[in-house]
Design a protein around this motif. Structure first.
Motif, PDB file in Angstrom:
ATOM      1  N   SER A 158       0.895  -1.083   0.220  1.00  0.00           N
ATOM      2  CA  SER A 158       0.080  -0.001  -0.066  1.00  0.00           C
ATOM      3  C   SER A 158       0.922   1.268  -0.200  1.00  0.00           C
ATOM      4  O   SER A 158       0.571   2.098  -0.504  1.00  0.00           O
ATOM      5  CB  SER A 158      -1.011  -0.029   1.266  1.00  0.00           C
ATOM      6  N   LEU A 159       2.093   1.217   0.888  1.00  0.00           N
ATOM      7  CA  LEU A 159       2.816   2.355   0.810  1.00  0.00           C
ATOM      8  C   LEU A 159       3.848   2.643  -0.382  1.00  0.00           C
ATOM      9  O   LEU A 159       4.259   3.575  -0.892  1.00  0.00           O
ATOM     10  CB  LEU A 159       3.465   2.558   2.083  1.00  0.00           C
ATOM     11  N   LEU A 160       4.223   1.177  -0.994  1.00  0.00           N
ATOM     12  CA  LEU A 160       5.208   1.084  -1.656  1.00  0.00           C
ATOM     13  C   LEU A 160       4.786   1.613  -3.118  1.00  0.00           C
ATOM     14  O   LEU A 160       5.546   2.298  -3.973  1.00  0.00           O
ATOM     15  CB  LEU A 160       5.834  -0.260  -2.026  1.00  0.00           C
ATOM     16  N   GLN A 161       3.457   1.433  -3.424  1.00  0.00           N
ATOM     17  CA  GLN A 161       2.879   1.886  -4.641  1.00  0.00           C
ATOM     18  C   GLN A 161       2.566   3.555  -4.863  1.00  0.00           C
ATOM     19  O   GLN A 161       2.607   4.157  -5.757  1.00  0.00           O
ATOM     20  CB  GLN A 161       1.447   1.089  -4.823  1.00  0.00           C
ATOM     21  N   VAL A 162       2.639   4.105  -3.599  1.00  0.00           N
ATOM     22  CA  VAL A 162       2.720   5.573  -3.574  1.00  0.00           C
ATOM     23  C   VAL A 162       4.118   6.136  -3.770  1.00  0.00           C
ATOM     24  O   VAL A 162       4.174   7.023  -4.424  1.00  0.00           O
ATOM     25  CB  VAL A 162       2.304   6.059  -2.211  1.00  0.00           C
ATOM     26  N   ILE A 163       5.055   5.269  -3.337  1.00  0.00           N
ATOM     27  CA  ILE A 163       6.611   5.725  -3.650  1.00  0.00           C
ATOM     28  C   ILE A 163       7.057   5.543  -5.120  1.00  0.00           C
ATOM     29  O   ILE A 163       7.684   6.117  -5.801  1.00  0.00           O
ATOM     30  CB  ILE A 163       7.549   4.887  -2.651  1.00  0.00           C
ATOM     31  N   GLY A 261      13.975   3.853   3.543  1.00  0.00           N
ATOM     32  CA  GLY A 261      15.330   3.635   2.709  1.00  0.00           C
ATOM     33  C   GLY A 261      14.814   3.761   1.239  1.00  0.00           C
ATOM     34  O   GLY A 261      15.491   4.456   0.324  1.00  0.00           O
ATOM     35  N   ILE A 262      13.612   3.317   0.675  1.00  0.00           N
ATOM     36  CA  ILE A 262      13.314   3.118  -0.607  1.00  0.00           C
ATOM     37  C   ILE A 262      12.954   4.556  -1.150  1.00  0.00           C
ATOM     38  O   ILE A 262      13.130   5.285  -2.205  1.00  0.00           O
ATOM     39  CB  ILE A 262      11.960   2.418  -0.868  1.00  0.00           C
ATOM     40  N   GLN A 263      12.115   5.328  -0.039  1.00  0.00           N
ATOM     41  CA  GLN A 263      11.674   6.664  -0.232  1.00  0.00           C
ATOM     42  C   GLN A 263      12.974   7.563  -0.622  1.00  0.00           C
ATOM     43  O   GLN A 263      12.951   8.566  -0.924  1.00  0.00           O
ATOM     44  CB  GLN A 263      10.818   6.900   0.950  1.00  0.00           C
ATOM     45  N   ALA A 264      13.856   7.497   0.443  1.00  0.00           N
ATOM     46  CA  ALA A 264      14.896   8.315   0.646  1.00  0.00           C
ATOM     47  C   ALA A 264      15.876   8.136  -0.762  1.00  0.00           C
ATOM     48  O   ALA A 264      16.440   9.123  -1.381  1.00  0.00           O
ATOM     49  CB  ALA A 264      16.116   7.796   1.691  1.00  0.00           C
ATOM     50  N   LEU A 265      15.952   6.813  -1.278  1.00  0.00           N
ATOM     51  CA  LEU A 265      16.815   6.867  -2.426  1.00  0.00           C
ATOM     52  C   LEU A 265      16.062   7.496  -3.717  1.00  0.00           C
ATOM     53  O   LEU A 265      16.713   7.860  -4.669  1.00  0.00           O
ATOM     54  CB  LEU A 265      16.883   5.328  -2.878  1.00  0.00           C
TER      55      LEU A 265
END
Length: 291
Positions: A158-163, A261-265
């Protein structure tokens, strides 16, 4: 039963692996391939199945901190008992050892201890490598969980698909998973959640995906799902608490740390997508506005 530092045999092997001889590494790989069953036969059977000598088996057992092969096997038997225990057995195991403090305090202490021990044994390079894979825009990411852990998979997705684009949540029905594998390409990533009472369907899925060149990232417990042998990167979270059910607190922590971490990259892309999503949510009037 485990050694005095409370690590499982698998954790001891992974920690000692860089210091093992070539023959001992061959033995270690054989033990982890079908853990812990592989180590429960005779010392002769283990040495023959792994292609090493019996002195090598004894030497590695002592390197891991055991008095000998008997002590090594006793730890494996104790782990196997815990791995296959049902909720009632887990509750009774804790009841015999619980102090008289309130359950809030006992539970908090167990969760804090789980987090501390998990972080102590966390390989930062593994975390960074998994984060980079899951953030790579050229790779599709598929996420799946089991009977209990599907909620964690759903939360991560749910959150990864936002990123980022290219995130896919596999349906809860395992019969549909082969259809999902059809959409996987070499280089894609499959994140799997699987903790004790490990699920055969998840192992089958991992094998099918890996055969297509998909990279497996595994979220599991301190003993390690059989999917460990299929995974390029694995996270081993402590899950035992004074309850009939396993705790997913540390797994949730790892999920949120990975997402951060994914968001920061790729923050520029993530920020743009978040702003677009906020606009779409405003159109639906989903949330109350305090204006």
């Amino acid at each position: 039963m485990t050694t005095s530092d409370d690590r499982t045999v698998a954790e001891l092997i992974r920690a000692a692996f860089p210091d093992l001889t070539r023959a001992e590494r061959q033995l270690a790989d054989a033990i982890l391939e079908d853990y812990p069953i592989s180590g429960l036969g005779s010392i002769t059977a283990l040495s023959e199945s792994s292609g090493v000598s019996t002195p090598t088996v004894l030497r590695m057992a002592r390197k891991l901190g055991f008095d000998g092969f008997t002590h090594f096997q006793a730890s494996l038997r104790g782990e196997l008992k815990m791995m296959i225990s049902d909720p009632v057995a887990r509750r009774e195991h804790w009841t015999d050892e619980l102090p008289h403090a309130h359950i809030l305090n006992r539970f908090a202490e167990a969760v804090s201890d789980n987090l501390r021990k998990t972080l102590q044994r966390m390989d930062v390079e593994t975390f960074d490598a998994a984060t980079a894979l899951l953030a790579d825009p050229d790779r599709a990411v598929f996420v799946v969980g089991g009977r209990v852990t599907h909620s964690l998979a759903d939360y991560f997705f749910s959150l990864l698909q936002v990123i980022r684009d290219g995130a896919h949540l596999l349906p809860p029905n395992a019969n549909i998973w082969p259809h999902s594998v059809l959409g996987m390409k070499e280089g894609d990533v499959l994140l799997i959640f699987d903790i004790r009472r490990y699920e055969r369907e998840l192992l089958s899925l991992a094998r099918m995906a890996r055969a297509r060149g998909v990279t497996i990232v595994l979220m599991t417990d301190q003993w390690g799902s059989p999917i460990t042998t299929q995974a390029a990167h694995g996270f081993h979270a402590r899950i035992e608490v004074p309850s009939a059910w396993d705790s997913t607190v540390v797994l949730t922590y790892l999920v949120e740390a990975l997402l951060a971490g994914i968001q920061a990259l790729h923050w520029d892309t993530a920020r743009r997508r978040m702003n677009e999503l906020e606009g779409l949510l405003d159109e639906t009037a989903m949330f109350k506005k305090f204006t």
